[in-house]
Design a protein around this motif. Structure first.
Motif, short mmCIF file in Angstrom:
data_model
loop_
_atom_site.label_atom_id
_atom_site.label_comp_id
_atom_site.label_asym_id
_atom_site.label_seq_id
_atom_site.Cartn_x
_atom_site.Cartn_y
_atom_site.Cartn_z
N ARG A 71 0.84 -1.21 0.00
CA ARG A 71 0.00 0.00 0.00
C ARG A 71 0.87 1.25 0.00
O ARG A 71 0.55 2.23 -0.68
CB ARG A 71 -0.94 0.00 1.21
N ALA A 72 1.96 1.24 0.75
CA ALA A 72 2.84 2.40 0.82
C ALA A 72 3.48 2.67 -0.55
O ALA A 72 3.59 3.83 -0.97
CB ALA A 72 3.92 2.20 1.88
N ALA A 73 3.88 1.62 -1.26
CA ALA A 73 4.48 1.80 -2.59
C ALA A 73 3.46 2.39 -3.56
O ALA A 73 3.76 3.34 -4.29
CB ALA A 73 5.01 0.46 -3.11
N VAL A 74 2.25 1.84 -3.57
CA VAL A 74 1.20 2.34 -4.46
C VAL A 74 0.83 3.78 -4.11
O VAL A 74 0.66 4.63 -4.99
CB VAL A 74 -0.03 1.41 -4.43
N SER A 75 0.75 4.07 -2.83
CA SER A 75 0.42 5.43 -2.38
C SER A 75 1.49 6.42 -2.84
O SER A 75 1.17 7.53 -3.28
CB SER A 75 0.29 5.45 -0.86
N THR A 76 2.75 6.03 -2.76
CA THR A 76 3.83 6.89 -3.23
C THR A 76 3.67 7.18 -4.71
O THR A 76 3.79 8.34 -5.15
CB THR A 76 5.20 6.24 -2.96
N LEU A 77 3.37 6.16 -5.49
CA LEU A 77 3.19 6.36 -6.93
C LEU A 77 2.01 7.29 -7.22
O LEU A 77 2.12 8.19 -8.05
CB LEU A 77 3.00 5.02 -7.65
N HIS A 78 0.92 7.11 -6.51
CA HIS A 78 -0.25 7.98 -6.73
C HIS A 78 0.06 9.44 -6.37
O HIS A 78 -0.38 10.36 -7.08
CB HIS A 78 -1.45 7.46 -5.94
N ARG A 79 0.81 9.64 -5.29
CA ARG A 79 1.18 11.01 -4.93
C ARG A 79 2.08 11.63 -6.01
O ARG A 79 1.95 12.80 -6.35
CB ARG A 79 1.84 11.05 -3.55
N TYR A 80 2.99 10.83 -6.54
CA TYR A 80 3.86 11.30 -7.62
C TYR A 80 3.04 11.70 -8.85
O TYR A 80 3.22 12.78 -9.41
CB TYR A 80 4.87 10.21 -7.99
N LEU A 81 2.13 10.80 -9.26
CA LEU A 81 1.32 11.08 -10.45
C LEU A 81 0.43 12.30 -10.26
O LEU A 81 0.17 13.03 -11.22
CB LEU A 81 0.49 9.85 -10.82
N ALA A 82 -0.01 12.55 -9.04
CA ALA A 82 -0.83 13.73 -8.76
C ALA A 82 0.00 15.01 -8.92
O ALA A 82 -0.50 16.04 -9.37
CB ALA A 82 -1.43 13.66 -7.37
N LYS A 83 1.28 14.96 -8.57
CA LYS A 83 2.16 16.13 -8.68
C LYS A 83 2.70 16.33 -10.09
O LYS A 83 2.96 17.46 -10.50
CB LYS A 83 3.35 15.99 -7.71
N LEU A 84 2.90 15.25 -10.83
CA LEU A 84 3.59 15.31 -12.12
C LEU A 84 3.02 16.35 -13.09
O LEU A 84 3.78 17.16 -13.62
CB LEU A 84 3.62 13.92 -12.77
N PRO A 85 1.72 16.39 -13.35
CA PRO A 85 1.24 17.37 -14.34
C PRO A 85 1.35 18.82 -13.89
O PRO A 85 1.39 19.73 -14.71
CB PRO A 85 -0.22 17.00 -14.54
N GLU A 86 1.41 19.07 -12.61
CA GLU A 86 1.34 20.44 -12.09
C GLU A 86 2.67 20.99 -11.62
O GLU A 86 2.92 22.19 -11.72
CB GLU A 86 0.34 20.50 -10.94
#
Length: 183
Positions: A69-84
């Protein structure tokens, strides 16, 4: 006279009685007889050992699921920041920037943040670490609607590695390609 014959008879009878009580083969150690309390103690020990093993397995499973869950959560946080915010997104990479061989299609080349961005991941696969994962690959499907233009879709994966020093997951590799536009 009677005493003269009686005394040896008593001695022979005593020896015969001892011989019968001890058995013919000499002295033997008695065979232990299982008692209800001994069986209960053995059963209790077995149940206690099984319970301890079940607790240890449940704890290990919980740590495994927490790591995933921690690995997936890290990826989701990254993808949320990437476009902005590329600088904030880069902090999720090991070394503070994307690897030279990482490909993320045109996600880093967007002129402005998208109007909509949706990310979905499939189940991560463990690359290293047993029984607890230390490196995983997470397949992703991305969909975004840029400020101008049609919806875009992407598919690929990200690899993450756990860094114990900071107890954090960092992205180490990526391969994300743009999918052809739906007709």
């Amino acid at each position: 006279m009677l005493i003269r014959y009686a005394l040896p008879l008593v001695a022979v009878a005593t020896l015969a009685l001892v011989f019968v009580l001890r058995g013919c083969g000499g002295e033997r150690t008695p065979t232990p007889v299982a008692t209800a309390s001994a069986e209960a103690a053995a059963g209790s020990e077995a149940r206690s050992a099984a319970r301890a093993q079940a607790v240890a397995e449940a704890e290990l499973r919980q740590h495994y699921e927490s790591a995933m869950r921690a690995a997936v959560s890290t990826l989701h946080r990254y993808l949320a920041k990437l476009p902005e915010d590329h600088a904030a997104a880069d902090a999720f990479w090991s070394g503070g920037a994307p690897a030279a061989d990482a490909t993320e299609a045109d996600l880093r080349a967007l002129a402005s943040p998208p109007r909509q961005f949706r990310s979905r991941n499939r189940a991560p696969s463990v690359l290293e670490g047993d029984p607890l994962p230390t490196a995983v690959r997470i397949p992703v499907d991305l969909r975004l609607v840029p400020a101008e233009g049609p919806m875009r879709r992407y598919a690929g994966w990200y690899e993450l590695r756990h860094e114990p020093a900071g107890d954090a997951w960092r992205i180490t590799a990526a391969s994300v390609d743009a999918l052809p536009a739906a007709q």
